[in-house]
Design a protein around this motif. Structure first.
Motif, PDB file in Angstrom:
ATOM      1  N   CYS A 101      -9.131  -7.088  -0.960  1.00 50.02           N
ATOM      2  CA  CYS A 101      -7.729  -6.681  -1.052  1.00 50.02           C
ATOM      3  C   CYS A 101      -7.475  -5.311  -0.427  1.00 50.02           C
ATOM      4  CB  CYS A 101      -7.269  -6.658  -2.513  1.00 50.02           C
ATOM      5  SG  CYS A 101      -7.933  -5.268  -3.473  1.00 50.02           S
ATOM      6  N   THR A 102      -8.532  -4.578  -0.139  1.00 48.30           N
ATOM      7  CA  THR A 102      -8.402  -3.179   0.253  1.00 48.30           C
ATOM      8  C   THR A 102      -7.487  -2.943   1.452  1.00 48.30           C
ATOM      9  OG1 THR A 102     -10.566  -2.730  -0.705  1.00 48.30           O
ATOM     10  CG2 THR A 102      -9.687  -1.081   0.820  1.00 48.30           C
ATOM     11  N   PRO A 103      -7.579  -3.690   2.547  1.00 46.81           N
ATOM     12  CA  PRO A 103      -6.669  -3.419   3.655  1.00 46.81           C
ATOM     13  C   PRO A 103      -5.196  -3.513   3.242  1.00 46.81           C
ATOM     14  CG  PRO A 103      -8.468  -4.786   4.417  1.00 46.81           C
ATOM     15  CD  PRO A 103      -8.577  -4.719   2.916  1.00 46.81           C
ATOM     16  N   GLY A 104      -4.860  -4.543   2.487  1.00 48.09           N
ATOM     17  CA  GLY A 104      -3.485  -4.683   2.023  1.00 48.09           C
ATOM     18  C   GLY A 104      -3.075  -3.574   1.082  1.00 48.09           C
ATOM     19  N   MET A 105      -3.988  -3.163   0.200  1.00 47.07           N
ATOM     20  CA  MET A 105      -3.705  -2.067  -0.729  1.00 47.07           C
ATOM     21  C   MET A 105      -3.483  -0.761   0.022  1.00 47.07           C
ATOM     22  SD  MET A 105      -3.481  -2.770  -3.942  1.00 47.07           S
ATOM     23  CE  MET A 105      -3.985  -4.038  -5.114  1.00 47.07           C
ATOM     24  N   VAL A 106      -4.302  -0.484   1.019  1.00 47.19           N
ATOM     25  CA  VAL A 106      -4.133   0.738   1.810  1.00 47.19           C
ATOM     26  C   VAL A 106      -2.742   0.759   2.424  1.00 47.19           C
ATOM     27  CG1 VAL A 106      -4.884   1.978   3.897  1.00 47.19           C
ATOM     28  CG2 VAL A 106      -6.592   1.091   2.288  1.00 47.19           C
ATOM     29  N   LEU A 107      -2.334  -0.353   3.002  1.00 49.17           N
ATOM     30  CA  LEU A 107      -1.020  -0.409   3.637  1.00 49.17           C
ATOM     31  C   LEU A 107       0.105  -0.292   2.613  1.00 49.17           C
ATOM     32  CD1 LEU A 107      -2.326  -2.854   6.175  1.00 49.17           C
ATOM     33  CD2 LEU A 107      -0.851  -0.986   6.869  1.00 49.17           C
ATOM     34  N   ALA A 108      -0.063  -0.910   1.445  1.00 50.84           N
ATOM     35  CA  ALA A 108       0.958  -0.820   0.397  1.00 50.84           C
ATOM     36  C   ALA A 108       1.088   0.622  -0.106  1.00 50.84           C
ATOM     37  CB  ALA A 108       0.625  -1.766  -0.753  1.00 50.84           C
ATOM     38  N   LEU A 109      -0.031   1.300  -0.339  1.00 51.95           N
ATOM     39  CA  LEU A 109       0.014   2.686  -0.798  1.00 51.95           C
ATOM     40  C   LEU A 109       0.603   3.599   0.272  1.00 51.95           C
ATOM     41  CD1 LEU A 109      -3.395   2.964  -2.684  1.00 51.95           C
ATOM     42  CD2 LEU A 109      -1.102   2.731  -3.679  1.00 51.95           C
ATOM     43  N   TYR A 110       0.219   3.376   1.516  1.00 55.53           N
ATOM     44  CA  TYR A 110       0.761   4.155   2.626  1.00 55.53           C
ATOM     45  C   TYR A 110       2.278   3.979   2.698  1.00 55.53           C
ATOM     46  CZ  TYR A 110       1.722   5.587   7.430  1.00 55.53           C
ATOM     47  OH  TYR A 110       2.250   6.192   8.553  1.00 55.53           O
ATOM     48  N   ALA A 111       2.740   2.730   2.624  1.00 55.17           N
ATOM     49  CA  ALA A 111       4.185   2.456   2.700  1.00 55.17           C
ATOM     50  C   ALA A 111       4.917   3.151   1.558  1.00 55.17           C
ATOM     51  CB  ALA A 111       4.437   0.946   2.678  1.00 55.17           C
ATOM     52  N   LEU A 112       4.334   3.147   0.364  1.00 54.45           N
ATOM     53  CA  LEU A 112       4.939   3.837  -0.764  1.00 54.45           C
ATOM     54  C   LEU A 112       5.042   5.328  -0.500  1.00 54.45           C
ATOM     55  CD1 LEU A 112       5.880   4.247  -3.726  1.00 54.45           C
ATOM     56  CD2 LEU A 112       3.450   4.306  -4.350  1.00 54.45           C
ATOM     57  N   LEU A 113       3.929   5.941  -0.114  1.00 53.40           N
ATOM     58  CA  LEU A 113       3.911   7.389   0.080  1.00 53.40           C
ATOM     59  C   LEU A 113       4.811   7.839   1.223  1.00 53.40           C
ATOM     60  CD1 LEU A 113       0.128   7.958  -0.622  1.00 53.40           C
ATOM     61  CD2 LEU A 113       2.053   8.646  -2.083  1.00 53.40           C
ATOM     62  N   GLU A 114       5.053   6.975   2.176  1.00 57.71           N
ATOM     63  CA  GLU A 114       5.977   7.304   3.264  1.00 57.71           C
ATOM     64  C   GLU A 114       7.405   7.502   2.753  1.00 57.71           C
ATOM     65  OE1 GLU A 114       4.388   8.535   6.007  1.00 57.71           O
ATOM     66  OE2 GLU A 114       5.604   7.260   7.305  1.00 57.71           O
ATOM     67  N   VAL A 115       7.782   6.786   1.714  1.00 57.89           N
ATOM     68  CA  VAL A 115       9.152   6.901   1.190  1.00 57.89           C
ATOM     69  C   VAL A 115       9.232   7.700  -0.104  1.00 57.89           C
ATOM     70  CG1 VAL A 115       9.949   4.782   2.314  1.00 57.89           C
ATOM     71  CG2 VAL A 115       9.066   4.672  -0.019  1.00 57.89           C
ATOM     72  N   ASN A 116       8.075   7.918  -0.756  1.00 58.48           N
ATOM     73  CA  ASN A 116       8.044   8.617  -2.032  1.00 58.48           C
ATOM     74  C   ASN A 116       6.712   9.364  -2.142  1.00 58.48           C
ATOM     75  OD1 ASN A 116       8.083   9.494  -4.673  1.00 58.48           O
ATOM     76  ND2 ASN A 116       8.498   7.486  -5.561  1.00 58.48           N
ATOM     77  N   ALA A 117       6.707  10.608  -1.752  1.00 51.40           N
ATOM     78  CA  ALA A 117       5.469  11.385  -1.693  1.00 51.40           C
ATOM     79  C   ALA A 117       4.900  11.726  -3.063  1.00 51.40           C
ATOM     80  CB  ALA A 117       5.705  12.672  -0.901  1.00 51.40           C
ATOM     81  N   LYS A 118       5.698  11.622  -4.100  1.00 52.87           N
ATOM     82  CA  LYS A 118       5.256  11.963  -5.467  1.00 52.87           C
ATOM     83  C   LYS A 118       5.630  10.842  -6.439  1.00 52.87           C
ATOM     84  CE  LYS A 118       3.772  16.179  -4.657  1.00 52.87           C
ATOM     85  NZ  LYS A 118       2.352  16.424  -4.674  1.00 52.87           N
TER      86      LYS A 118
END
Length: 156
Positions: A101-118
């Motif tokens: 699942c790691t590749p998908g998780m990395v992309l999901a976390l990245y997408a989140l942090l792009e719009v919400n840094a905290k």
């Protein structure tokens, strides 16, 4: 049909059936194998990529929709400082076990942090809710998001 798009910031052209899934094109035609096929129904998130900056399930999208788009897979994301920050955070939090699942998780976390840094815990859990992990129990992945947020301060 010839389809042209940007993949990991590189212009590519593929010859494919326009209804072939984007996932099959990425894996079969373009050898981008970090993107995984889990369920083939858009339920598990293993095939997550960024499509014009938005997280999508590549298994559910026909390649024809990629015409002119900007796509990012783990292969491209890990070449960026932000992408590496997320990967390092997952490793530090021990949020990687079998790795499927790691590749998908990395992309999901990245997408989140792009719009919400905290993000708070609920926002993190909501952001990864489309990605199934059978190994970690998600707690370590939530911790990884916090670590990436802290260590990446100024990046996001």
């Amino acid at each position: 049909m010839k389809i042209e798009f940007y993949l990991n910031d590189e212009l590519v052209e593929v010859e494919a059936d326009p209804m072939q899934s984007l996932l099959n094109t990425l894996r079969g035609n373009l050898n981008k194998t970090a993107t995984k096929e889990g369920c083939g129904e858009g339920e598990c998130g293993a095939c997550s990529i960024l499509f014009n900056g938005k997280l999508v399930n590549a298994c559910m999208m026909p390649i024809a929709q990629a015409e002119g788009a900007r796509l990012m897979t783990l292969e491209g994301l890990r070449q960026t400082e932000k992408g590496q920050c997320v990967i390092d955070a997952l490793l530090e939090a021990k949020g990687v076990q079998c790795g499927f699942c790691t590749p998908g998780m990395v992309l999901a976390l990245y997408a989140l942090l792009e719009v919400n840094a905290k993000p708070n815990e609920q926002e993190i859990r909501t952001a990864i809710s489309g990605n199934l992990c059978r190994c970690t129990g998600y707690g370590m992945i939530v911790d990884a998001a916090r670590i990436a947020s802290e260590k990446g301060e100024g990046l996001w």
